[in-house]
Design a protein around this motif. Structure first.
Motif, PDB file in Angstrom:
ATOM      1  N   PHE A  52       0.884  -1.171   0.000  1.00  9.09           N
ATOM      2  CA  PHE A  52       0.000   0.000   0.000  1.00  9.09           C
ATOM      3  C   PHE A  52       0.916   1.212   0.000  1.00  9.09           C
ATOM      4  O   PHE A  52       1.739   1.372   0.901  1.00  9.09           O
ATOM      5  N   LEU A  53       0.805   2.028  -1.041  1.00  7.98           N
ATOM      6  CA  LEU A  53       1.666   3.200  -1.188  1.00  7.98           C
ATOM      7  C   LEU A  53       0.871   4.476  -0.969  1.00  7.98           C
ATOM      8  O   LEU A  53      -0.286   4.578  -1.383  1.00  7.98           O
ATOM      9  N   GLY A  54       1.519   5.441  -0.331  1.00  8.25           N
ATOM     10  CA  GLY A  54       0.909   6.741  -0.143  1.00  8.25           C
ATOM     11  C   GLY A  54       1.799   7.820  -0.726  1.00  8.25           C
ATOM     12  O   GLY A  54       3.026   7.742  -0.632  1.00  8.25           O
ATOM     13  N   ALA A  55       1.176   8.821  -1.351  1.00  7.87           N
ATOM     14  CA  ALA A  55       1.898   9.987  -1.868  1.00  7.87           C
ATOM     15  C   ALA A  55       1.628  11.149  -0.913  1.00  7.87           C
ATOM     16  O   ALA A  55       0.475  11.413  -0.556  1.00  7.87           O
ATOM     17  N   PHE A  56       2.701  11.807  -0.496  1.00 12.92           N
ATOM     18  CA  PHE A  56       2.597  12.890   0.475  1.00 12.92           C
ATOM     19  C   PHE A  56       3.184  14.172  -0.095  1.00 12.92           C
ATOM     20  O   PHE A  56       4.245  14.139  -0.725  1.00 12.92           O
ATOM     21  N   ILE A  57       2.499  15.271   0.154  1.00 11.39           N
ATOM     22  CA  ILE A  57       3.024  16.599  -0.155  1.00 11.39           C
ATOM     23  C   ILE A  57       2.957  17.393   1.146  1.00 11.39           C
ATOM     24  O   ILE A  57       1.889  17.492   1.758  1.00 11.39           O
ATOM     25  N   ASP A  58       4.092  17.905   1.568  1.00 16.40           N
ATOM     26  CA  ASP A  58       4.179  18.649   2.829  1.00 16.40           C
ATOM     27  C   ASP A  58       3.583  17.862   3.994  1.00 16.40           C
ATOM     28  O   ASP A  58       2.879  18.407   4.840  1.00 16.40           O
ATOM     29  N   GLY A  59       3.838  16.550   4.002  1.00 18.06           N
ATOM     30  CA  GLY A  59       3.377  15.704   5.096  1.00 18.06           C
ATOM     31  C   GLY A  59       1.914  15.304   5.031  1.00 18.06           C
ATOM     32  O   GLY A  59       1.422  14.585   5.888  1.00 18.06           O
ATOM     33  N   LYS A  60       1.194  15.750   4.003  1.00 20.18           N
ATOM     34  CA  LYS A  60      -0.234  15.444   3.872  1.00 20.18           C
ATOM     35  C   LYS A  60      -0.433  14.357   2.820  1.00 20.18           C
ATOM     36  O   LYS A  60       0.102  14.437   1.717  1.00 20.18           O
ATOM     37  N   LEU A  61      -1.244  13.333   3.183  1.00 16.44           N
ATOM     38  CA  LEU A  61      -1.553  12.261   2.244  1.00 16.44           C
ATOM     39  C   LEU A  61      -2.427  12.807   1.120  1.00 16.44           C
ATOM     40  O   LEU A  61      -3.521  13.320   1.368  1.00 16.44           O
ATOM     41  N   VAL A  62      -1.936  12.719  -0.119  1.00 17.12           N
ATOM     42  CA  VAL A  62      -2.678  13.255  -1.263  1.00 17.12           C
ATOM     43  C   VAL A  62      -3.025  12.180  -2.288  1.00 17.12           C
ATOM     44  O   VAL A  62      -3.776  12.444  -3.222  1.00 17.12           O
ATOM     45  N   GLY A  63      -2.477  10.964  -2.122  1.00 17.75           N
ATOM     46  CA  GLY A  63      -2.775   9.901  -3.074  1.00 17.75           C
ATOM     47  C   GLY A  63      -2.443   8.540  -2.518  1.00 17.75           C
ATOM     48  O   GLY A  63      -1.593   8.411  -1.628  1.00 17.75           O
ATOM     49  N   THR A  64      -3.143   7.524  -3.039  1.00 12.89           N
ATOM     50  CA  THR A  64      -2.888   6.142  -2.619  1.00 12.89           C
ATOM     51  C   THR A  64      -2.980   5.209  -3.819  1.00 12.89           C
ATOM     52  O   THR A  64      -3.633   5.506  -4.820  1.00 12.89           O
ATOM     53  N   ILE A  65      -2.320   4.076  -3.673  1.00 15.62           N
ATOM     54  CA  ILE A  65      -2.493   2.939  -4.587  1.00 15.62           C
ATOM     55  C   ILE A  65      -2.088   1.708  -3.792  1.00 15.62           C
ATOM     56  O   ILE A  65      -1.205   1.775  -2.926  1.00 15.62           O
ATOM     57  N   ALA A  66      -2.762   0.602  -4.075  1.00 19.44           N
ATOM     58  CA  ALA A  66      -2.469  -0.615  -3.334  1.00 19.44           C
ATOM     59  C   ALA A  66      -2.420  -1.804  -4.280  1.00 19.44           C
ATOM     60  O   ALA A  66      -2.999  -1.788  -5.371  1.00 19.44           O
ATOM     61  N   LEU A  67      -1.727  -2.847  -3.824  1.00 23.28           N
ATOM     62  CA  LEU A  67      -1.594  -4.090  -4.571  1.00 23.28           C
ATOM     63  C   LEU A  67      -2.017  -5.245  -3.677  1.00 23.28           C
ATOM     64  O   LEU A  67      -1.490  -5.414  -2.579  1.00 23.28           O
ATOM     65  N   VAL A  68      -2.986  -6.015  -4.160  1.00 22.27           N
ATOM     66  CA  VAL A  68      -3.360  -7.268  -3.513  1.00 22.27           C
ATOM     67  C   VAL A  68      -2.748  -8.377  -4.352  1.00 22.27           C
ATOM     68  O   VAL A  68      -3.113  -8.546  -5.516  1.00 22.27           O
ATOM     69  N   LYS A  69      -1.811  -9.107  -3.785  1.00 25.99           N
ATOM     70  CA  LYS A  69      -1.229 -10.242  -4.495  1.00 25.99           C
ATOM     71  C   LYS A  69      -2.165 -11.424  -4.266  1.00 25.99           C
ATOM     72  O   LYS A  69      -2.340 -11.879  -3.139  1.00 25.99           O
ATOM     73  N   PHE A  70      -2.815 -11.883  -5.343  1.00 25.80           N
ATOM     74  CA  PHE A  70      -3.809 -12.938  -5.166  1.00 25.80           C
ATOM     75  C   PHE A  70      -3.372 -14.279  -5.727  1.00 25.80           C
ATOM     76  O   PHE A  70      -4.069 -15.278  -5.579  1.00 25.80           O
ATOM     77  N   SER A  71      -2.196 -14.333  -6.357  1.00 26.09           N
ATOM     78  CA  SER A  71      -1.598 -15.606  -6.762  1.00 26.09           C
ATOM     79  C   SER A  71      -0.097 -15.369  -6.891  1.00 26.09           C
ATOM     80  O   SER A  71       0.372 -14.240  -6.767  1.00 26.09           O
ATOM     81  N   ALA A  72       0.644 -16.415  -7.161  1.00 25.26           N
ATOM     82  CA  ALA A  72       2.107 -16.291  -7.219  1.00 25.26           C
ATOM     83  C   ALA A  72       2.559 -15.295  -8.276  1.00 25.26           C
ATOM     84  O   ALA A  72       3.590 -14.646  -8.119  1.00 25.26           O
TER      85      ALA A  72
END
Length: 163
Positions: A52-72
């Motif tokens: 789960f990745l977060g993008a921060f500008i001046d310490g504020k969360l401004v964006g997210t993206i996540a990865l669910v690994k569901f198989s090898a």
């Protein structure tokens, strides 16, 4: 801007960002109860080998993206959201988040990325198309793909096999 792996310590900021965009901006009929993953990011995303990745500008969360690994060899992209005032080419936050997630996926042996979204998010669909995702019928998704209830459009990206 800084992009980093984030977990449960950012739960409140993540929930605020995502629910505001889903419910208030796009009127997607989804609640926090429909997304229990947001209340346990560490177990839901990281335990399976995702992130789960977060993008921060001046310490504020401004964006997210996540990865669910569901198989090898396959993962599902989830929770790609950027605050409205930080969208677009000026910041390129979505692009940078996606590129970091793809890099993480390749480094961790994944060969395919999938995602589900909703028809109303036309800008998101164009974004994924520009990044070489192809729209696929729901029936062609892997059996173990974790479908979210509101999703009605599905995309696939075959990752670079040069490694």
């Amino acid at each position: 801007m800084e992009i980093k792996l984030i977990q449960n310590e950012y739960e409140k900021e993540i929930v605020d960002l995502i629910l505001n965009i889903q419910q208030k901006e796009f009127n997607v009929p989804i609640t926090l109860e429909d997304q229990p993953d947001l209340l346990n990011i560490k177990d839901f995303y990281f335990e399976s080998g995702g992130c789960f990745l977060g993008a921060f500008i001046d310490g504020k969360l401004v964006g997210t993206i996540a990865l669910v690994k569901f198989s090898a060899e396959a993962g599902a992209i989830r929770k790609m959201f950027v605050r409205k005032e930080f969208r677009g080419k000026e910041y390129s936050i979505a692009q940078q988040l996606l590129e970091q997630l793809i890099q993480y996926s390749e480094e961790n042996g994944l060969k395919n990325l999938y995602l589900g979204t909703v028809t109303i998010l036309q800008a998101a669909l164009r974004f994924y198309e520009r990044n070489n995702f192809i729209t696929i019928p729901k029936e062609t998704l892997p059996d173990d793909f974790p479908i979210m209830r509101p999703d009605n459009v599905f995309c696939h990206l075959q990752l670079n096999q040069t490694k």
